[in-house]
Design a protein around this motif. Structure first.
Motif, PDB file in Angstrom:
ATOM      1  N   SER A 116      45.141  42.318  42.204  1.00  0.00           N
ATOM      2  CA  SER A 116      45.235  42.700  40.972  1.00  0.00           C
ATOM      3  C   SER A 116      46.546  42.359  40.258  1.00  0.00           C
ATOM      4  N   ASP A 134      42.045  49.242  39.672  1.00  0.00           N
ATOM      5  CA  ASP A 134      42.522  47.832  39.403  1.00  0.00           C
ATOM      6  C   ASP A 134      43.219  47.749  38.232  1.00  0.00           C
ATOM      7  N   GLU A 163      37.394  40.293  40.216  1.00  0.00           N
ATOM      8  CA  GLU A 163      38.044  40.534  41.497  1.00  0.00           C
ATOM      9  C   GLU A 163      37.285  41.360  42.326  1.00  0.00           C
TER      10      GLU A 163
HETATM   11 MG   LIG Z   1      42.953  45.331  43.213  1.00  0.00          MG
END
Ligand SMILES: [Mg+2]
Ligand SMILES: Nc1nc2c(ncn2[C@@H]2O[C@H](COP(=O)(O)OP(=O)(O)OP(=O)(O)O)[C@@H](O)[C@H]2O)c(=O)[nH]1
Lengths: 144, 311
Positions: B61, B97, B146
């Motif tokens: 992140s 995130d 992600e």
């Molecule tokens: Mg993350």
């Protein structure tokens, strides 16, 4: 099919200090089966509403300890409504005098909780409110 | 209501709120999701898809938070999908995130969506590929996804990204561990993050050697070192290099075609599996009881059930 989990944004607007309380609440709501989007410290009202929009949340929970509640709650409510998020519950907590709470409710905030409120009360309240608000949201997506 | 009894198609390109609602509908699945996706499908294929995976805390992140403004500086709009696991016990999830991406929090050229895995085994939510399709149809130039990658199941990410970046950091273990977990095979770019840590250079050179020993690959993944909060230039360059390589011949089309085939296969298998489990429910219990009582082995019981429900 079962209802999708409740999605809630937890934010701590303004410039003040730590976010321990907000993290405790975030974890409690997660343990109650909610999808909690945690956005951390120092968010502006505009950023919080942008996040609420993109994440399609059912509720926004603000943690406030700076005494800025009288600006943030009404401002965020206003921006939520302007973004078409009138169905989103705006709730939160902090040290907020009773008369301010009444005024904020009049301005479209939900229940506001003091420090030390058991997570279970919060969970009950959010579940009840979201169950009431989701049908309104779903109806809004459809033409007359 | 439209004729089909479903709401009309939302304006994915022009209305961010409508896009966000559409993502939720796709996550929920069912007929409504499919109607949406059928309509969106024609508009997909334009966005470049980048997947970041790697162990928890490696800095995925943080890297994104620095990379996204770089992409924005090049005039590109960016969609980010960040996947975190749901609790298998409560179904809840803590999606953290977005919190790291505060630098883009006010930028209308960036759309961030946090997705909980909602019970999909291995962490990659079933709906993630479809969510990417929606964002693609909404017109974003670059999509970044992600996911936490700790093992084999992350093969999935290779099916939906044009470029897979595996992010490691010195504290996430050595190269052998990354190899065991299958992370090296899926990497198009290997990113050693936390370059400020003393062991980062050692890890990077270990990985270089492993790739050198690893035999011929059409694309040899570059190993780049980054410092998540400030220095991601080498990652940006490696992404460019891979994009250029994919742009030759019909490599990109071929990769996407294979990805779609894998997605289709997985969706098909999971539908069939759901259906079979529903049908076989009682019989499954009965066979399990017989196994427990010592009558037959698990293997024989499974074979019996498979034969019984094969039609
Ligand atoms: Mg993350
Ligand atoms: N020293 C150092 N710390 C970093 C670097 N990049 C990220 N971090 C820190 O590493 C921690 C984890 O970073 P994240 O970006 O949340 O990691 P992640 O891979 O997204 O983690 P998950 O989403 O939980 O899997 C944070 O405290 C970051 O500030 C770096 O280059 N150097």
């Amino acid at each position: 099919m079962s209802d999708p989990p409740i999605r809630i944004l937890i934010a701590k607007p303004g410039l003040d200090g730590h976010d321990r309380g907000a993290k405790v609440v975030a974890q409690g709501l997660r343990d109650a089966g909610m999808e909690v989007i945690y956005t951390g410290l120092r968010q502006t009202a505009e950023q919080i509403v942008k996040a609420a929009l993109e994440e399609d949340v059912d509720a926004v929970g603000l943690s406030l300890h700076s005494g800025a509640h009288m600006t943030f709650f009404p401002r965020i409510r206003e921006l939520l409504d302007a973004a078409g998020l009138g169905h989103v519950l705006l709730t939160g907590g902090g040290i907020i005098p009773e008369e301010d709470k009444r005024e904020l409710r009049r301005l479209g905030a939900g229940m506001l909780f003091g420090p030390g409120t058991p997570i279970a009360s919060l969970v009950d309240y959010i579940r009840k409110e979201v169950a009431r608000r989701r049908p309104a949201r779903d109806a809004a997506g459809e033409p007359e | 209501m439209s004729e089909a009894g479903l709401p009309p198609l939302p304006d994915l390109e022009g209305d961010r709120g409508a896009l966000a609602r559409a993502v939720s509908r796709v996550e929920a699945g069912g007929d409504e999701a499919r109607t949406l996706l059928d309509a969106a499908w024609k508009k997909t294929g334009r966005a470049r898809r980048i997947g970041l995976t790697g162990p928890p805390g490696a800095g995925k992140s943080t890297l994104l938070a620095t990379l996204v403004p770089l992409l924005r500086g090049e005039g590109k709009t960016v969609g980010v999908v960040a996947v975190d696991p749901s609790s298998p016990y409560t179904g809840g999830a803590l999606l953290g995130d977005r919190h790291r991406m505060a630098r883009s929090a006010a930028d209308d050229g960036v759309f961030v969506r946090s997705v909980a895995s909602r019970g999909a085994a291995g962490g990659l939510a079933r709906a993630v590929p479809a969510v990417l399709d929606l964002l693609d149809a909404a017109g974003f130039d670059v999509l970044c996804v992600e996911t936490v990658g700790v093992g084999q199941t992350e093969m999935d990410i290779a099916a939906l990204a044009d470029t897979v970046v595996v992010v490691l950091s010195p504290e996430s273990g050595d190269g052998v561990q990354a190899m065991k977990a299958g992370l090296l095979e899926i990497a198009d770019v290997l990113c050693v993050n936390k370059a400020d840590r003393p062991d980062a250079a050692t890890l990077a050179s270990e990985l270089e050697q492993m790739f050198d020993r690893g035999g011929e690959r059409a694309w040899r993944p570059p190993v780049v070192c980054t410092e998540g909060r400030r220095e991601v230039g080498p990652l940006r360059e490696a992404l460019e290099a891979h994009a250029a390589w994919l742009g030759q011949d019909d490599r990109l089309q071929e990769r996407r075609r294979r990805g779609l085939e894998q997605r289709l296969q997985r969706l098909f298998v999971s539908r069939v599996a759901d259906h079979l489990l529903e049908r076989a429910g009682e019989r499954l219990k009965a066979e399990a009881a017989e196994v427990a009582a010592g009558g037959i082995s698990v293997e024989t019981a499974a074979a019996r059930l498979a034969k019984e429900f094969e039609a």
